[in-house]
Motif scaffolding. Sequence first.
Motif, short mmCIF file in Angstrom:
data_model
loop_
_atom_site.label_atom_id
_atom_site.label_comp_id
_atom_site.label_asym_id
_atom_site.label_seq_id
_atom_site.Cartn_x
_atom_site.Cartn_y
_atom_site.Cartn_z
N VAL A 70 29.21 -10.14 71.39
CA VAL A 70 29.30 -9.07 70.40
C VAL A 70 27.88 -9.45 69.50
N CYS A 71 27.31 -10.44 69.43
CA CYS A 71 26.09 -10.61 68.73
C CYS A 71 24.93 -10.07 69.55
N ARG A 72 24.88 -10.20 70.80
CA ARG A 72 23.95 -9.41 71.85
C ARG A 72 24.06 -8.23 71.63
N ALA A 73 25.32 -7.58 71.67
CA ALA A 73 25.39 -6.15 71.69
C ALA A 73 24.72 -5.61 70.37
N THR A 74 25.18 -6.27 69.18
CA THR A 74 24.38 -5.67 68.09
C THR A 74 23.15 -5.76 67.77
N ILE A 75 22.63 -6.93 68.14
CA ILE A 75 20.96 -6.77 68.60
C ILE A 75 20.36 -5.53 69.44
N GLU A 76 21.09 -5.31 70.48
CA GLU A 76 20.56 -4.24 71.26
C GLU A 76 20.65 -2.96 70.67
N LEU A 77 21.82 -2.79 70.02
CA LEU A 77 22.08 -1.52 69.16
C LEU A 77 21.17 -1.36 68.26
N LEU A 78 20.95 -2.31 67.39
CA LEU A 78 19.79 -2.18 66.56
C LEU A 78 18.62 -2.00 66.81
N ARG A 79 18.08 -2.52 67.78
CA ARG A 79 16.87 -2.45 68.70
C ARG A 79 16.89 -0.91 69.23
N ALA A 80 17.77 -0.49 69.84
CA ALA A 80 17.42 0.65 70.10
C ALA A 80 17.42 1.82 69.12
N GLU A 81 17.70 1.43 68.03
CA GLU A 81 17.50 2.36 66.85
C GLU A 81 16.11 1.93 66.08
N GLY A 82 15.50 1.17 66.58
CA GLY A 82 14.12 0.54 66.24
C GLY A 82 14.13 -0.06 64.80
N ASN A 83 15.24 -0.75 64.82
CA ASN A 83 15.59 -1.52 63.66
C ASN A 83 15.39 -3.07 64.04
N GLU A 84 14.18 -3.41 63.97
CA GLU A 84 13.97 -4.93 64.50
C GLU A 84 14.27 -5.74 63.37
N ALA A 85 14.28 -5.61 62.10
CA ALA A 85 14.49 -6.42 61.15
C ALA A 85 16.26 -6.45 60.89
N GLY A 86 16.72 -5.36 61.21
CA GLY A 86 18.21 -5.55 61.06
C GLY A 86 18.56 -6.49 62.14
N ALA A 87 17.97 -6.14 63.63
CA ALA A 87 18.38 -7.08 64.65
C ALA A 87 18.23 -8.65 64.17
N ARG A 88 17.13 -8.98 63.50
CA ARG A 88 17.04 -10.19 63.41
C ARG A 88 17.88 -10.95 62.18
N ALA A 89 18.33 -10.03 61.37
CA ALA A 89 19.17 -10.36 60.43
C ALA A 89 20.44 -10.70 60.98
N ALA A 90 20.92 -9.60 61.75
CA ALA A 90 22.14 -10.01 62.63
C ALA A 90 22.18 -11.20 63.27
N ILE A 142 16.81 -12.36 71.19
CA ILE A 142 15.93 -12.22 69.96
C ILE A 142 14.34 -12.52 69.74
N GLU A 143 13.95 -13.38 70.81
CA GLU A 143 12.77 -13.83 70.76
C GLU A 143 11.92 -12.68 71.92
N GLN A 144 12.44 -12.08 72.55
CA GLN A 144 11.89 -11.15 73.39
C GLN A 144 10.95 -10.16 72.75
N GLU A 145 11.19 -9.72 71.75
CA GLU A 145 10.55 -8.69 70.90
C GLU A 145 9.48 -9.30 70.07
N GLY A 146 9.23 -10.63 70.04
CA GLY A 146 8.26 -11.06 69.14
C GLY A 146 8.58 -12.48 68.93
N ALA A 147 8.14 -13.07 67.63
CA ALA A 147 8.18 -14.47 67.25
C ALA A 147 9.63 -14.73 67.01
N ALA A 148 10.11 -15.83 67.35
CA ALA A 148 11.38 -16.34 67.28
C ALA A 148 11.66 -16.39 65.87
#
Length: 627
Positions: free
Chosen positions: A165-185, A209-215
């Motif tokens: 569930v966490c990974r799906a949430t990160i993927e959905l937020l990233r698909a919307e360009g919300n990197e900050a939201g993905a990291r917050a999730a 979560i590390e794939q798009e930049g610093a961990a």
Amino acid sequence: MKLRQKAYALAALLYLEFSNRTRRSSLAEKVWEDSSAEQAMTNLRQTLLHTRDVESRHGFRLFEADATEIELNRDLTIDLREIGRIRAATDAADLATLIDLYRGELLAGVDGLGSEFGQWLSLERTRIENQFAIQATEAALRFGGRTGHAALHKLAERLPYSDTVCRATIELLRAEGNEAGARAAYAAFRNRLRHGLGLEPAAETAELIEQEGAAPVGAQPRTPARRSTDIQPDDTIRPSFVPRVVLLPPLQDFKQASIPRHLAPALVEDVTIGLSRLKSVSVIAPHTAWQLDPFSALDEVRSHQIDYAVESRIAPNFTGDGLSLAIRLVRAAGREIVWADKFAFSALSAQERYWDFTNGVARALADSIETAELQRERTQRDANAYSHYLAGRHNLRTFDLPKIRRGRKSLRIAREIEPEQASIESALARSYVVEWVLRAGSDRALLDKAKLHAERAVSIDPNDGTAYRELGRVALFDRDLDLSLAHMSMAADLAPNHADVLADFADTLVHNSDFNSAQEKIDAAIRLNPVPPDEYLWTLGGINFFRGRWEEALRHLSQMRNPEPAFRLMAAAAAMAGQMDLARRYRLQALKLQPDFTTSRWVSRMPQRDPADVDLYIEALRKAGFK
């Protein structure tokens, strides 16, 4: 158990195990496994009779039954059936309704139906939760937008500790360009895991979560929160993800079988040893695996930073007269089934099952190069010889002299049938090394025999790491310290994830007075064997003794289940720590076991590179009262 729980258990078995319909006798045998066939049928009739009363009061029909068969009413709306169509949800309301149907694990609160039913229920709970998480998150990502976020929010409420569930949430937020939201999730999920279970997110989640930049700050591979444990090796972050897998002791039902009880556990142990030569899979040693309860192991393994568990079960094959071996590889974090299969099993098919078992796990977890390498090592073996080999290996698991000799007898029979197998030769060498230790080095011929078998094992298979281990132990006890190091180094290179090889390497390094390297090796062994056997604790005691950490040495040694072999070291450590009453007690216990012990005779046998270490030990023994 309450009537309603029994009815639910019958319904679940009919739907999940028998595709809605089966013979009454088959269902009764599953639910009342500890009863006779006649009593089980009586219990089933009584349960159905009482269920009819409930059905008539509420106006529905749960079961259709005749004299021989019973069927689950196919017109009933069952939540499991509905959840199964979650991928085909047509709109937001439909998806939300289907997610609401999942209200927790299957048959929550049901117990008291026997060990086989409990195992079946545990496996089904894992499978259903895994399937629900995957299908629901796929649907949520397919809808996306507000619908997707709402669905994932509901899923997080239902499965608060699900990495899926966490990974799906990160993927959905990233698909919307919300990197900050993905990291917050991710941060919120990690905090929930830490406070709820004392765990870190799975390595796959952290890597995502590390794939798009610093961990994110503090992100690490999944590790248990530090607990107050007696054994705490230095934590190391794996430079690249190497999956850690434990092969749990097999569950067995022998009520209708004549197969030897040792065969399945010995097979699982042999598979573990086979996989330990792979570098891309880290295999937990059998000693730790055997301490885990198969019914709750998926919860336990997470506390040991284990990524995967292999569950197996031997049971009667109801389609014939033989047995079946069911195997499944489960991802511990999300309870996802990575690989599963079922095979016919017997004493004569054990060798075939070894390769089915080993290759199935290797294909699922190891890289393709190593899997191919494992395949190349496959040889045709005589089924009868392999059965005797497993019997021998089973008896070598203990430090009990009669069992060691009994195991050697089985190994000799295997060798007579099949004289060109390195594994048999290596196990024979091990039997002589262990007997030499148990007899306090009183028979030099035992080392000669061990060396002969180990050298033959190497000549048959130069890649047999366990053979080099036995050569290393023989060289050590023969006081050839340089040769012992060379052999143990080769053994560790060939079997880098074999915990017992690493532990013996650590002990060899202690005798070579290299205590820093010894600590590194024993820490590595304990990471592969988190519930360490006595030999590991003994080695830890020796390392700390020679480092002058007397109290620490005593702490480790006192945790040994059978401290008898270490009484002299315990007396020495207690004396150096100023605990003279304790030193006297350990000295008397040691002398009771070996009344003719003298320090001068012991020094003549002790292999130790630095004479100062020998002097320290002699001083400690004399301070403890030894002559």
